[in-house]
Write a protein that holds these residues in place. Structure first.
Motif, mmCIF file in Angstrom:
data_model
loop_
_atom_site.group_PDB
_atom_site.id
_atom_site.type_symbol
_atom_site.label_atom_id
_atom_site.label_comp_id
_atom_site.label_asym_id
_atom_site.label_seq_id
_atom_site.Cartn_x
_atom_site.Cartn_y
_atom_site.Cartn_z
ATOM 1 N N LEU A 256 -4.219 -7.536 -7.953
ATOM 2 C CA LEU A 256 -3.615 -8.774 -8.281
ATOM 3 C C LEU A 256 -4.164 -10.295 -7.703
ATOM 4 O O LEU A 256 -3.799 -11.168 -7.827
ATOM 5 C CB LEU A 256 -2.093 -8.669 -8.205
ATOM 6 C CG LEU A 256 -1.662 -7.711 -9.099
ATOM 7 C CD1 LEU A 256 -0.040 -7.741 -8.854
ATOM 8 C CD2 LEU A 256 -1.892 -7.788 -10.699
ATOM 9 N N ARG A 257 -4.723 -9.845 -6.438
ATOM 10 C CA ARG A 257 -4.915 -11.029 -5.625
ATOM 11 C C ARG A 257 -5.814 -12.172 -6.303
ATOM 12 O O ARG A 257 -6.612 -11.847 -7.078
ATOM 13 C CB ARG A 257 -5.543 -10.734 -4.311
ATOM 14 C CG ARG A 257 -6.904 -10.357 -4.477
ATOM 15 C CD ARG A 257 -7.611 -9.487 -2.941
ATOM 16 N NE ARG A 257 -8.659 -8.979 -3.255
ATOM 17 C CZ ARG A 257 -10.009 -9.523 -2.485
ATOM 18 N NH1 ARG A 257 -9.674 -10.362 -1.357
ATOM 19 N NH2 ARG A 257 -11.078 -8.688 -2.401
ATOM 20 N N GLY A 258 -5.913 -13.442 -6.074
ATOM 21 C CA GLY A 258 -6.631 -14.440 -6.264
ATOM 22 C C GLY A 258 -7.660 -14.600 -5.411
ATOM 23 O O GLY A 258 -8.215 -13.736 -4.843
ATOM 24 N N SER A 259 -8.256 -15.988 -5.308
ATOM 25 C CA SER A 259 -9.256 -16.205 -4.428
ATOM 26 C C SER A 259 -8.905 -16.895 -3.173
ATOM 27 O O SER A 259 -9.797 -17.218 -2.407
ATOM 28 C CB SER A 259 -10.456 -16.920 -5.109
ATOM 29 O OG SER A 259 -9.645 -18.392 -5.607
ATOM 30 N N GLY A 260 -7.859 -17.068 -3.127
ATOM 31 C CA GLY A 260 -7.297 -17.863 -1.708
ATOM 32 C C GLY A 260 -7.047 -17.134 -0.494
ATOM 33 O O GLY A 260 -6.893 -17.848 0.576
ATOM 34 N N GLY A 261 -6.671 -15.950 -0.685
ATOM 35 C CA GLY A 261 -6.660 -15.316 0.657
ATOM 36 C C GLY A 261 -5.099 -15.129 0.689
ATOM 37 O O GLY A 261 -4.293 -15.777 0.183
ATOM 38 N N LEU A 262 -4.586 -14.423 1.643
ATOM 39 C CA LEU A 262 -3.229 -14.184 1.907
ATOM 40 C C LEU A 262 -2.535 -15.303 2.636
ATOM 41 O O LEU A 262 -1.341 -15.402 2.266
ATOM 42 C CB LEU A 262 -3.343 -12.937 2.998
ATOM 43 C CG LEU A 262 -1.753 -12.453 3.503
ATOM 44 C CD1 LEU A 262 -0.915 -12.198 2.305
ATOM 45 C CD2 LEU A 262 -1.862 -11.509 4.407
ATOM 46 N N ASP A 263 -3.200 -16.059 3.391
ATOM 47 C CA ASP A 263 -2.531 -16.935 4.272
ATOM 48 C C ASP A 263 -2.752 -18.260 3.399
ATOM 49 O O ASP A 263 -2.943 -19.586 4.127
ATOM 50 C CB ASP A 263 -3.107 -17.109 5.600
ATOM 51 C CG ASP A 263 -2.880 -15.931 6.572
ATOM 52 O OD1 ASP A 263 -1.687 -15.651 6.942
ATOM 53 O OD2 ASP A 263 -4.193 -15.337 6.795
ATOM 54 N N THR A 264 -2.017 -18.190 2.245
ATOM 55 C CA THR A 264 -1.864 -19.448 1.203
ATOM 56 C C THR A 264 -0.457 -19.374 0.688
ATOM 57 O O THR A 264 -0.005 -18.176 0.537
ATOM 58 C CB THR A 264 -2.924 -19.539 0.104
ATOM 59 O OG1 THR A 264 -2.921 -18.397 -0.438
ATOM 60 C CG2 THR A 264 -4.448 -19.708 0.892
ATOM 61 N N PRO A 265 0.159 -20.117 0.084
ATOM 62 C CA PRO A 265 1.226 -20.096 -0.218
ATOM 63 C C PRO A 265 1.311 -19.143 -1.499
ATOM 64 O O PRO A 265 2.082 -18.213 -1.919
ATOM 65 C CB PRO A 265 1.673 -21.572 -0.860
ATOM 66 C CG PRO A 265 0.976 -22.273 -0.138
ATOM 67 C CD PRO A 265 -0.288 -21.833 0.346
ATOM 68 N N GLU A 266 0.133 -18.991 -2.303
ATOM 69 C CA GLU A 266 0.003 -18.179 -3.442
ATOM 70 C C GLU A 266 0.022 -16.696 -2.965
ATOM 71 O O GLU A 266 0.397 -15.741 -3.526
ATOM 72 C CB GLU A 266 -1.379 -18.680 -4.122
ATOM 73 C CG GLU A 266 -1.069 -19.692 -4.984
ATOM 74 C CD GLU A 266 -1.439 -21.069 -3.996
ATOM 75 O OE1 GLU A 266 -0.994 -22.061 -4.606
ATOM 76 O OE2 GLU A 266 -1.852 -20.855 -2.836
ATOM 77 N N GLY A 267 -0.863 -16.516 -1.736
ATOM 78 C CA GLY A 267 -1.013 -15.126 -1.231
ATOM 79 C C GLY A 267 0.400 -14.777 -0.623
ATOM 80 O O GLY A 267 0.663 -13.333 -0.892
ATOM 81 N N ILE A 268 0.855 -15.447 -0.023
ATOM 82 C CA ILE A 268 2.123 -15.087 0.554
ATOM 83 C C ILE A 268 3.349 -14.707 -0.572
ATOM 84 O O ILE A 268 3.953 -13.829 -0.302
ATOM 85 C CB ILE A 268 2.773 -16.086 1.584
ATOM 86 C CG1 ILE A 268 1.938 -16.227 2.615
ATOM 87 C CG2 ILE A 268 4.349 -15.781 1.898
ATOM 88 C CD1 ILE A 268 2.125 -17.464 3.597
ATOM 89 N N HIS A 269 3.423 -15.369 -1.626
ATOM 90 C CA HIS A 269 4.291 -15.183 -2.724
ATOM 91 C C HIS A 269 3.883 -13.765 -3.403
ATOM 92 O O HIS A 269 4.540 -13.019 -3.600
ATOM 93 C CB HIS A 269 4.260 -16.052 -3.573
ATOM 94 C CG HIS A 269 4.667 -15.872 -5.068
ATOM 95 N ND1 HIS A 269 6.287 -15.868 -5.249
ATOM 96 C CD2 HIS A 269 4.390 -15.406 -6.300
ATOM 97 C CE1 HIS A 269 6.443 -15.795 -6.444
ATOM 98 N NE2 HIS A 269 5.443 -15.288 -7.147
ATOM 99 N N LEU A 270 2.628 -13.578 -3.692
ATOM 100 C CA LEU A 270 2.101 -12.490 -4.238
ATOM 101 C C LEU A 270 2.389 -11.242 -3.422
ATOM 102 O O LEU A 270 2.999 -10.232 -4.062
ATOM 103 C CB LEU A 270 0.657 -12.467 -4.447
ATOM 104 C CG LEU A 270 -0.083 -11.064 -5.038
ATOM 105 C CD1 LEU A 270 0.550 -10.913 -6.246
ATOM 106 C CD2 LEU A 270 -1.642 -11.477 -4.907
#
Length: 470
Positions: A256-270
Motif C-alpha cells: 500500500l505504500r506510496g512514494s514518500g517513505g515512512l517518515d512522512t505524514p502519509e507514511g506514518i498514517h499508513l
C-alpha cells in the motif's frame, strides 16, 4: 558482535566467543546471565523466542520455548472460583516453566559443554551481581508484585536510594544452574525435580499447576516464518508469538505504500492504519488452535481483507481499546566470525512475572497465562489445558542472496510489532542506513492490545460502515 541489555551478559558472551565458542554457545551464556542481572525482566521459568541462522547449513531456524496452561486450568475452573477473567498475577496467572528447555534444545548447535556456558550465571548468582541504574529502576517499579516474603526480601535492595552499585546475591539461582548443568544429558529428570517443587507451591497457594504439567519439553525448533521484502527475506518466529504480526505489517506496507517513505505524514498514517488492522485480526483470529492448525496470517485473502480496511485519508475506528501495562522483557543479538547469527527475546510476562515462585531455586513463575489468555468462549486465545497463550515476544533477522545481513529485536510488549516494523521499513524499503533507521524517532500507535484490556467483543467493522458513522 554481542548486544544485550546487561554489561555482564555482554561480557560473558564475548568471553565465550574469545574462547572459540560460536554464537549459539554465547547465546546460552548470555540468556542465563540476563536472568541473574535482570531478574525482573526474565527468569528460568519464563519464555523464549529465538530466530537464528546456521551458517554451516545455510538454514534459518525458529526456536520457541513458551509456557503452557496447566491441565486443570479450564474456563470452568476459573468460573467456579467466581472469576470472570484470569488474575494478572499470583498462582492462577502462571504458565509452565519454559526457558531452561531452550538451552537444552540449542545444544546440538553449540560447541562447548553446558556446564561451561552456565558457569558465568551460576558464579554471578553465587558471588553477586552489581545492580545497575537500569536494574534498580525496573526492580523498584515492580517490587509490589512480589507476593512472597522470601522474594520481597531478596530484591528489597532495588528500592534503596543507593541501590546502583550494590551487590545482589541470588543463591537459589546458583543452585538451580548447577543442577541444570548436571542434568545436561537428562533434562527430563530436571523437569521432574522442578515439577515437584512447582506442585508444592501451587498446592500451598491454591493453584492449578501439577508436576506432570512440567514434564513435557517446551522447546520447539522449526523452520522460521519468513516473508520477502524487496530482495531480502525477513525471518521471525511463528504462532503463537506476534512475529506473525510483524510480517503482516511489512507485507501490507509493501502493498500500500506510496512514494514518500515512512517518515512522512502519509507514511506514518499508513502504518498506523495497518497496525489497527493487524491488531484487530489478532484479537479476532490469532491463537494456538486446539487441533494444532493456526490461522494463516500471510494468506493472500487475509492480507486482502486487511488492506481493504485501511483508510488512506482518515483514522479508522479503533480495533483495540486497551492500554499498555508496564511489563519487562529483554532481548539480545549475537553474530560470530563464522557467520552464525542469533536474535533472542526472553520474558517473565510482567515485571517479576507472577510474583510467586520457588525460593529454593530463586525461580519466579511466568504470568503469561494471566497477561494474555482469556475466559471468553470461542476466543482463539481463550484458556485451554496445554495451550500456549499468544505471546508478544519475537525476534527477527534478515538475509539476502549473500547470507546474513541484520539481526534485531526489542522488548516492549505490543510496541514490538510497531517499532520493529518501522526500523525494517527504513532499512529494507526506504534505503536508510542502520544508524539512520535506529536514530529516527519511533512511535507507538497502540500502547497495548492485550485481550483482557480490550472491549469484551472486537467486531470486524467493514470500512464502509466506519465511513458512514464517522
Amino acid at each position: 558482535m554481542v548486544s544485550t541489555g546487561s554489561p555482564a551478559a555482554t561480557l560473558a558472551a564475548l568471553r565465550i566467543l574469545d574462547e572459540g565458542g560460536n554464537a549459539f554457545d554465547a547465546a546460552v551464556a548470555a540468556s542465563a546471565v540476563l536472568t541473574v542481572a535482570l531478574p525482573m525482566a526474565c527468569g528460568p521459568a519464563g519464555d523464549a523466542a529465538v530466530v537464528f541462522r546456521d551458517a554451516a547449513r545455510g538454514e534459518v531456524k525458529s526456536l520457541i520455548s513458551l509456557g503452557r496452561a496447566p491441565a486443570a486450568a479450564t474456563a470452568d475452573a476459573f468460573h467456579e472460583r467466581g472469576l470472570r477473567s484470569i488474575p494478572e498475577t499470583g498462582i492462577l496467572s502462571v504458565s509452565t516453566p519454559a526457558l531452561i528447555d531452550s538451552w537444552y534444545a540449542l545444544r546440538p548447535y553449540c560447541t562447548l559443554d553446558l556446564s561451561r556456558l552456565l558457569a558465568p550465571a551460576a558464579e554471578m548468582a553465587e558471588s553477586g551481581s552489581v545492580i545497575t541504574g537500569q536494574a534498580a529502576r525496573w526492580g523498584a517499579d515492580n517490587l509490589d508484585s512480589l507476593a512472597q516474603a522470601e522474594f520481597a526480601g531478596l530484591y528489597a535492595d532495588y528500592a534503596l536510594p543507593d541501590a546502583p552499585g550494590r551487590v545482589l546475591r541470588q543463591p537459589g539461582l546458583a543452585r538451580l544452574y548447577n543442577l541444570v548443568a548436571q542434568h545436561a544429558d537428562s533434562p527430563e529428570r530436571l523437569r521432574a525435580l522442578l515439577g515437584e517443587s512447582v506442585e508444592r507451591l501451587s498446592s500451598e497457594l491454591g493453584g492449578f499447576v501439577r508436576a506432570e504439567d512440567c514434564l513435557a519439553d517446551h522447546a520447539e525448533i522449526s523452520e522460521a516464518l519468513t516473508h520477502p521484502v524487496g530482495g531480502y527475506s525477513v525471518a521471525t518466529t511463528p504462532a503463537p508469538t506476534q512475529g506473525t504480526l510483524l510480517l503482516q505489517n511489512l507485507a501490507l506496507y509493501t502493498e500500500l505504500r506510496g512514494s514518500g517513505g515512512l517518515d512522512t505524514p502519509e507514511g506514518i498514517h499508513l502504518l498506523t492504519e495497518i497496525t489497527n488492522q493487524t491488531y484487530g485480526w489478532r484479537l479476532r483470529n490469532f491463537g494456538e488452535s486446539a487441533d494444532g492448525r493456526d490461522a494463516n496470517p500471510l494468506a493472500p485473502e487475509t492480507l486482502d481483507e486487511l488492506a481493504r480496511g485501511v483508510d488512506p485519508e482518515r483514522m479508522s475506528a479503533s480495533r483495540c481499546l486497551g492500554h499498555y501495562h508496564e511489563g519487562d522483557t529483554t532481548q539480545f543479538c549475537i553474530i560470530d566470525a563464522q557467520g552464525n547469527g542469533i536474535s533472542w527475546v526472553q520474558s517473565l510476562g510482567l515485571g517479576f512475572g507472577s510474583g510467586v515462585g520457588m525460593p529454593e531455586y530463586g525461580m519466579l513463575l511466568c504470568n503469561r497465562l494471566g497477561r494474555s489468555a482469556t475466559l471468553r468462549e470461542g476466543d482463539p486465545n481463550s484458556v485451554m489445558p496445554g495451550r500456549r497463550p499468544v505471546n508478544t515476544i519475537f525476534p527477527w533477522l534478515v538475509t539476502d542472496a549473500d547470507g546474513l545481513r541484520w539481526v534485531g529485536g526489542t522488548p516492549g510488549g505490543d510496541g514490538q510489532t510497531q517499532w520493529n516494523a518501522q526500523v525494517l521499513i527504513r532499512l529494507l524499503m526506504d534505503g536508510r542506513s542502520p544508524l539512520a533507521a535506529l536514530s529516527l524517532p519511533r512511535w507507538t500507535y497502540y500502547p497495548g492490545c492485550e485481550p483482557e484490556r480490550t472491549s469484551t467483543a472486537v467486531p470486524h467493522t467493514p470500512l464502509s460502515t466506519v465511513r458512514e458513522t464517522r
